[in-house]
Design a protein around this motif. Structure first.
Motif, PDB file in Angstrom:
ATOM      1  N   THR A   1      70.420 -92.621  48.617  1.00  0.00           N
ATOM      2  CA  THR A   1      70.534 -91.216  48.220  1.00  0.00           C
ATOM      3  C   THR A   1      71.903 -90.933  47.626  1.00  0.00           C
TER       4      THR A   1
ATOM      5  N   LEU B   1      72.004 -91.947  44.060  1.00  0.00           N
ATOM      6  CA  LEU B   1      71.325 -90.968  43.211  1.00  0.00           C
ATOM      7  C   LEU B   1      72.228 -89.773  42.940  1.00  0.00           C
TER       8      LEU B   1
ATOM      9  N   SER C   1      66.003 -88.024  38.294  1.00  0.00           N
ATOM     10  CA  SER C   1      65.678 -88.703  39.552  1.00  0.00           C
ATOM     11  C   SER C   1      64.655 -89.810  39.320  1.00  0.00           C
ATOM     12  N   MET C   2      63.718 -89.595  38.389  1.00  0.00           N
ATOM     13  CA  MET C   2      62.745 -90.632  38.061  1.00  0.00           C
ATOM     14  C   MET C   2      63.384 -91.756  37.247  1.00  0.00           C
TER      15      MET C   2
ATOM     16  N   ALA D   1      65.217 -93.843  39.818  1.00  0.00           N
ATOM     17  CA  ALA D   1      64.288 -94.605  40.651  1.00  0.00           C
ATOM     18  C   ALA D   1      63.764 -95.819  39.891  1.00  0.00           C
TER      19      ALA D   1
ATOM     20  N   GLU E   1      66.618 -98.375  39.716  1.00  0.00           N
ATOM     21  CA  GLU E   1      66.794 -99.064  40.994  1.00  0.00           C
ATOM     22  C   GLU E   1      65.725-100.137  41.187  1.00  0.00           C
TER      23      GLU E   1
ATOM     24  N   ASN F   1      57.691 -87.122  41.717  1.00  0.00           N
ATOM     25  CA  ASN F   1      57.952 -86.584  43.048  1.00  0.00           C
ATOM     26  C   ASN F   1      57.863 -85.066  43.019  1.00  0.00           C
TER      27      ASN F   1
ATOM     28  N   HIS G   1      62.383 -89.750  47.311  1.00  0.00           N
ATOM     29  CA  HIS G   1      63.137 -90.660  46.449  1.00  0.00           C
ATOM     30  C   HIS G   1      63.032 -92.096  46.973  1.00  0.00           C
ATOM     31  N   HIS G   2      63.155 -92.267  48.273  1.00  0.00           N
ATOM     32  CA  HIS G   2      63.028 -93.599  48.873  1.00  0.00           C
ATOM     33  C   HIS G   2      61.615 -94.149  48.666  1.00  0.00           C
TER      34      HIS G   2
ATOM     35  N   CYS H   1      59.579 -93.432  46.263  1.00  0.00           N
ATOM     36  CA  CYS H   1      59.367 -93.722  44.853  1.00  0.00           C
ATOM     37  C   CYS H   1      59.989 -95.062  44.466  1.00  0.00           C
ATOM     38  N   VAL H   2      61.220 -95.303  44.891  1.00  0.00           N
ATOM     39  CA  VAL H   2      61.867 -96.582  44.601  1.00  0.00           C
ATOM     40  C   VAL H   2      61.056 -97.728  45.202  1.00  0.00           C
ATOM     41  N   LYS H   3      60.513 -97.497  46.391  1.00  0.00           N
ATOM     42  CA  LYS H   3      59.752 -98.542  47.074  1.00  0.00           C
ATOM     43  C   LYS H   3      58.479 -98.901  46.304  1.00  0.00           C
TER      44      LYS H   3
END
Length: 431
Positions: free
Chosen positions: A2, A5, A241-242, A245, A248, A402, A419-420, A422-424
């Motif tokens: 986070t 981000l 944010s996308m 993600a 990442e 999201n 956010h977590h 989405c990255v996953k």
């Protein structure tokens, strides 16, 4: 995760700076910048490549061990522009008492009232004299101090302000820059500010500046809030944010089976029909060159498109506890409830039953919750870049994002957990 981000959001007040920051992270991870004017050369498994367009869109490619013609490519798309205000040429407007305001125009569809009474700054790019007229030099600008403010009219002069007031883009939304104390200050005021800010990059004179793309940006840092710090408050969550993600996930991915693509477009907020937008053939052209270089046959690209899958990542409308009547009664995603598949019968989104089921299964395999968003049938919705991109690159794909609140406000609200999540799921998709 986070904190990374939040740092990225603060460092990326406009599209140009977001692209620069993404490029720097890619280069740290071993990605090599392509020159689109030069021959592509040989492409081999494991190659990490990226290319930019107009300094405001960026495309990264991690070449897989399996040929594009047989395996296709796995692509995550997002956009790096957000609603704001663009500074017009000849922007300084000298008012009574020496007060100066800047002439601006709206970019995209901001919630204009949210821009009042906040410390603002300027960010963007400045074009200066280069080798010749066709090759000006680009310098990026981010003034990191409060420089401007759009001030409200006092309630005593506007008694109906809390009943809803129609705002004029030309009259009401012009930011105050300062008060001139010296008659000499009034000439080239904005250009002198630019020259002073850029002196660490290059020694400039006002005459060296050819033009600029400058935008207003909030100076208040991104942060978390809530009882358990479960919310994110920041400008430009839609759609940085996308973007982050996807970045990442690209950097975390190690397996090399399928070719992985991260495509960050510009100008989604104004329709995507630019050379750096999703409506451009630029990405398709680069992918075609990669497929030909890897496989050697003209058919390789067409085969790759048929075997490809796209995730178009653009944030979704989260359920707002004060306005529940605005949402579909059975499909209203919650903040913290996981990534959202966006569905629309009029095809404003690329999702269909096939692509939605693929993404839902990816979420299940990644151990991530999944939600769906459909508009209330009496409320018109927005659109995104998925279908626009598919018109030039006809891949199977899903539109998702999201859940956030206050989309297009100067400060939007998202979820740390989402956010977590989405990255996953993005990382699982790339793996």
């Amino acid at each position: 995760m986070t904190k990374r981000l939040l740092k990225f959001l603060d460092a990326s007040p406009v599209n140009f700076l977001a692209v620069r920051n993404i490029a720097e992270e890619l280069e740290k991870a071993g990605f090599r910048r392509l020159d689109p004017t030069a021959p592509l050369g040989k492409v081999t498994a494991g190659d990490k490549l990226y290319v930019t367009k107009n300094d405001s869109s960026i495309y990264a490619f991690h070449i897989g061990t399996k040929s594009l013609s047989k395996e296709g490519f796995r692509m995550i798309c997002a956009h790096c522009d957000s609603p704001t205000f663009r500074v017009k040429p000849k922007a300084e407007m000298l008012c009574e008492g020496g007060m100066v305001k800047l002439n601006t125009e709206v970019y995209g569809g901001p919630i204009m009232s949210t821009w009042f009474d906040r410390p603002l700054t300027l960010a963007g790019r400045v074009l200066v004299k280069g080798a010749d007229a066709l090759h000006p030099e680009t310098l990026l600008l981010h003034i990191k101090r409060p420089l401007l403010q759009i001030s409200n009219l006092a309630i005593h002069f506007n008694r109906q302000v809390n009943d809803g007031v129609k705002l004029s883009k030309q009259k009401d939304m012009l930011p105050i820059l300062g008060i001139i104390n010296d008659e000499l200050e009034k000439d080239n005021l904005l250009l002198n500010i630019i020259v002073n800010e850029l002196k660490k990059q290059r020694r400039l004179k006002v005459a060296d500046i050819l033009d600029f793309d400058l935008y207003l940006a909030d100076t208040t840092p991104a942060c978390t809030f809530g009882l358990h710090d479960e919310f994110i408050s920041s400008g430009r969550l839609d759609d940085l944010s996308m973007c982050f993600a996807g970045l990442e996930a690209m950097l975390a991915s190690s397996k090399k089976g399928a070719t992985k693509v991260l495509a960050i477009f510009d100008n989604e907020e104004t329709g995507s029909q630019t050379k750096q937008g999703a409506g451009s053939p630029f990405l398709a052209s680069i992918l075609q060159r990669i497929a030909l270089a890897q496989d050697g046959t003209p058919e390789a690209f067409s085969q790759a498109v048929e075997n490809a899958f796209m995730i178009s990542a653009d944030n979704a409308h989260g359920w707002h506890p004060n306005y529940g009547e605005k949402y579909d009664p059975t499909n209203h995603p919650m903040l913290g409830g996981g990534p959202v598949i966006k569905i629309n019968a009029a095809q404003k989104y690329a999702s269909d039953a096939f692509s939605a089921s693929v993404f839902a299964e990816l979420c299940r395999e990644a151990g991530v919750p999944c939600q769906r968003f459909v508009n209330h049938s009496d409320v018109a919705g927005g659109s995104t870049l998925g279908n626009i991109l598919a018109s030039s690159l006809p891949v199977k794909g899903v539109d998702m994002g999201n859940a956030i609140l206050a989309m297009h406000s100067i400060r939007e609200t998202g979820s740390v957990a989402d956010h977590h999540y989405c990255v996953k799921v993005f990382s699982h998709f790339f793996e």
